[in-house]
Design a protein around this motif. Structure first.
Motif, PDB file in Angstrom:
ATOM      1  N   SER A   1     -65.933-133.468 -46.305  1.00  0.00           N
ATOM      2  CA  SER A   1     -65.815-133.266 -47.750  1.00  0.00           C
ATOM      3  C   SER A   1     -65.557-131.811 -48.111  1.00  0.00           C
ATOM      4  CB  SER A   1     -67.082-133.767 -48.451  1.00  0.00           C
ATOM      5  OG  SER A   1     -68.211-133.104 -47.933  1.00  0.00           O
ATOM      6  N   ASN A   2     -65.716-130.892 -47.148  1.00  0.00           N
ATOM      7  CA  ASN A   2     -65.408-129.488 -47.469  1.00  0.00           C
ATOM      8  C   ASN A   2     -64.013-129.073 -46.991  1.00  0.00           C
ATOM      9  OD1 ASN A   2     -65.776-129.300 -44.763  1.00  0.00           O
ATOM     10  ND2 ASN A   2     -67.583-127.960 -44.836  1.00  0.00           N
ATOM     11  N   SER A   3     -63.222-130.029 -46.504  1.00  0.00           N
ATOM     12  CA  SER A   3     -61.888-129.649 -46.021  1.00  0.00           C
ATOM     13  C   SER A   3     -60.908-129.545 -47.184  1.00  0.00           C
ATOM     14  CB  SER A   3     -61.375-130.685 -45.004  1.00  0.00           C
ATOM     15  OG  SER A   3     -61.037-131.879 -45.669  1.00  0.00           O
ATOM     16  N   LYS A   4     -59.917-128.681 -47.010  1.00  0.00           N
ATOM     17  CA  LYS A   4     -58.980-128.487 -48.127  1.00  0.00           C
ATOM     18  C   LYS A   4     -58.113-129.733 -48.338  1.00  0.00           C
ATOM     19  CE  LYS A   4     -55.158-125.740 -46.061  1.00  0.00           C
ATOM     20  NZ  LYS A   4     -55.357-126.071 -44.666  1.00  0.00           N
ATOM     21  N   GLU A   5     -57.900-130.516 -47.283  1.00  0.00           N
ATOM     22  CA  GLU A   5     -57.091-131.742 -47.422  1.00  0.00           C
ATOM     23  C   GLU A   5     -57.803-132.753 -48.336  1.00  0.00           C
ATOM     24  OE1 GLU A   5     -57.837-130.328 -44.511  1.00  0.00           O
ATOM     25  OE2 GLU A   5     -55.871-129.614 -43.848  1.00  0.00           O
ATOM     26  N   ILE A   6     -59.118-132.925 -48.094  1.00  0.00           N
ATOM     27  CA  ILE A   6     -59.879-133.867 -48.923  1.00  0.00           C
ATOM     28  C   ILE A   6     -59.902-133.375 -50.369  1.00  0.00           C
ATOM     29  CG2 ILE A   6     -62.214-134.783 -49.370  1.00  0.00           C
ATOM     30  CD1 ILE A   6     -61.127-136.179 -46.943  1.00  0.00           C
ATOM     31  N   LYS A   7     -60.143-132.077 -50.545  1.00  0.00           N
ATOM     32  CA  LYS A   7     -60.213-131.527 -51.911  1.00  0.00           C
ATOM     33  C   LYS A   7     -58.877-131.716 -52.627  1.00  0.00           C
ATOM     34  CE  LYS A   7     -63.985-128.419 -51.037  1.00  0.00           C
ATOM     35  NZ  LYS A   7     -64.498-127.116 -50.696  1.00  0.00           N
ATOM     36  N   MET A   8     -57.789-131.529 -51.907  1.00  0.00           N
ATOM     37  CA  MET A   8     -56.451-131.690 -52.498  1.00  0.00           C
ATOM     38  C   MET A   8     -56.232-133.161 -52.901  1.00  0.00           C
ATOM     39  SD  MET A   8     -52.970-130.562 -50.686  1.00  0.00           S
ATOM     40  CE  MET A   8     -52.775-132.160 -49.915  1.00  0.00           C
ATOM     41  N   ASN A   9     -56.620-134.072 -52.030  1.00  0.00           N
ATOM     42  CA  ASN A   9     -56.454-135.503 -52.311  1.00  0.00           C
ATOM     43  C   ASN A   9     -57.253-135.949 -53.533  1.00  0.00           C
ATOM     44  OD1 ASN A   9     -54.711-137.129 -50.534  1.00  0.00           O
ATOM     45  ND2 ASN A   9     -55.845-136.046 -48.937  1.00  0.00           N
ATOM     46  N   LEU A  10     -58.446-135.371 -53.693  1.00  0.00           N
ATOM     47  CA  LEU A  10     -59.307-135.785 -54.811  1.00  0.00           C
ATOM     48  C   LEU A  10     -58.655-135.516 -56.164  1.00  0.00           C
ATOM     49  CD1 LEU A  10     -62.814-134.724 -53.471  1.00  0.00           C
ATOM     50  CD2 LEU A  10     -62.090-137.047 -54.059  1.00  0.00           C
ATOM     51  N   LYS A  11     -57.741-134.519 -56.191  1.00  0.00           N
ATOM     52  CA  LYS A  11     -57.062-134.184 -57.459  1.00  0.00           C
ATOM     53  C   LYS A  11     -56.252-135.354 -58.000  1.00  0.00           C
ATOM     54  CE  LYS A  11     -56.781-129.251 -56.763  1.00  0.00           C
ATOM     55  NZ  LYS A  11     -56.046-128.285 -55.957  1.00  0.00           N
ATOM     56  N   TYR A  12     -55.855-136.275 -57.132  1.00  0.00           N
ATOM     57  CA  TYR A  12     -55.069-137.428 -57.593  1.00  0.00           C
ATOM     58  C   TYR A  12     -55.924-138.488 -58.272  1.00  0.00           C
ATOM     59  CZ  TYR A  12     -51.396-135.516 -54.635  1.00  0.00           C
ATOM     60  OH  TYR A  12     -50.468-134.696 -54.072  1.00  0.00           O
ATOM     61  N   PHE A  13     -57.235-138.392 -58.102  1.00  0.00           N
ATOM     62  CA  PHE A  13     -58.103-139.491 -58.555  1.00  0.00           C
ATOM     63  C   PHE A  13     -59.104-139.116 -59.648  1.00  0.00           C
ATOM     64  CE2 PHE A  13     -57.027-140.228 -54.067  1.00  0.00           C
ATOM     65  CZ  PHE A  13     -56.393-141.459 -54.175  1.00  0.00           C
ATOM     66  N   TYR A  14     -59.336-137.820 -59.863  1.00  0.00           N
ATOM     67  CA  TYR A  14     -60.392-137.430 -60.783  1.00  0.00           C
ATOM     68  C   TYR A  14     -59.920-137.563 -62.234  1.00  0.00           C
ATOM     69  CZ  TYR A  14     -58.845-132.822 -62.441  1.00  0.00           C
ATOM     70  OH  TYR A  14     -58.204-131.810 -63.097  1.00  0.00           O
TER      71      TYR A  14
END
Ligand SMILES: C[S@@+](CC[C@H](N)C(=O)[O-])C[C@H]1O[C@@H](n2cnc3c(N)ncnc32)[C@H](O)[C@@H]1O
Length: 220
Positions: A125-138
């Motif tokens: 959950s601290n990886s930049k890939e996960i953080k980037m992906n979350l932007k599509y769903f929030y």
């Protein structure tokens, strides 16, 4: 004897009690349940008193404040808690994150990814890939933090959640009283200083395992 479908609602204390009893059949004796730990890891990782009280609270909160359409779970494991939440709130979208570094029952995992609107993000959950992906769903209306239990990781998950939660949304933290993982309680106490939220704790210390739910409600 349960006279109506258990997931229909828990509006009364009687319904909450029936649901608590139902949960006892899903978990091990160390959590206050009726199952023996046999290594199969297909049990619910929750204390029945805490989860029934939490769902009761969220059900009432939903009626007055905000619908829980969009749910983020950090730390999915095999998804049993996720399925229970989904039965009550029938989410339009679920996003779950897990790096699958812990032991899980793969049959249980497969069962709990089906029949729901789930996007499973596999990674830290601290990886930049996960953080980037979350932007599509929030943004999310409901977030459950239950991933890594190390202090610095929990702080990461809290900061992530603060940025992703909607107005009047609710952030839940599991294990705020778990003595095996003091970093969770420490991070929860830090979050409690945030003036943009109000707080509630749901804790039952009757059993071999202590967990505890922290509930942080975004004010506006
Ligand atoms: C306590 S379990 C989650 C239980 C689940 N919420 C439930 O109630 O059924 C914690 C999960 O977090 C995952 N995890 C641990 N560290 C993580 C990290 N840094 N990023 C994503 N997932 C992580 C583990 O693989 C494990 O499946």
């Amino acid at each position: 004897m349960i006279s109506r479908y258990i997931f229909k609602s828990i509006n009364t204390n009687k319904e909450k009690k029936s649901f608590k009893e139902f949960l006892r059949h899903q978990t091990n004796s160390e959590y206050g349940g009726y199952k023996i730990y046999d290594g199969s890891r297909n049990h619910l990782l929750q204390i029945p008193e805490e989860l029934s009280e939490l769902i009761f609270f969220l059900n009432n909160y939903k009626k007055k404040h905000t619908d829980f359409k969009n749910f983020l779970e950090i730390g999915f494991a095999s998804g049993r808690t996720n399925t229970i939440f989904n039965r009550f709130f029938n989410f339009k979208q679920i996003v779950a994150i897990d790096n699958f570094a812990c032991d899980i029952n793969t049959n249980d995992l497969f069962a709990n990814i089906q029949r729901k609107n789930l996007t499973l993000l596999c990674g830290n959950s601290n990886s930049k890939e996960i953080k980037m992906n979350l932007k599509y769903f929030y943004p999310f209306n409901l977030i459950l933090i239950d991933g890594s239990h190390e202090y610095k990781d929990v702080i990461n998950d809290i900061n992530l959640s603060i940025n992703l939660i909607n107005s009047k949304g609710v952030i839940l933290m599991h294990d705020i009283c778990n003595k095996e993982y003091p970093g969770v309680g420490k991070a929860w106490n830090k979050l409690k200083k945030n003036k943009n939220f109000s707080f509630k704790e749901i804790v039952c210390k009757k059993y071999y395992f202590n967990c505890g739910f922290g509930v942080a409600i975004k004010k506006k």
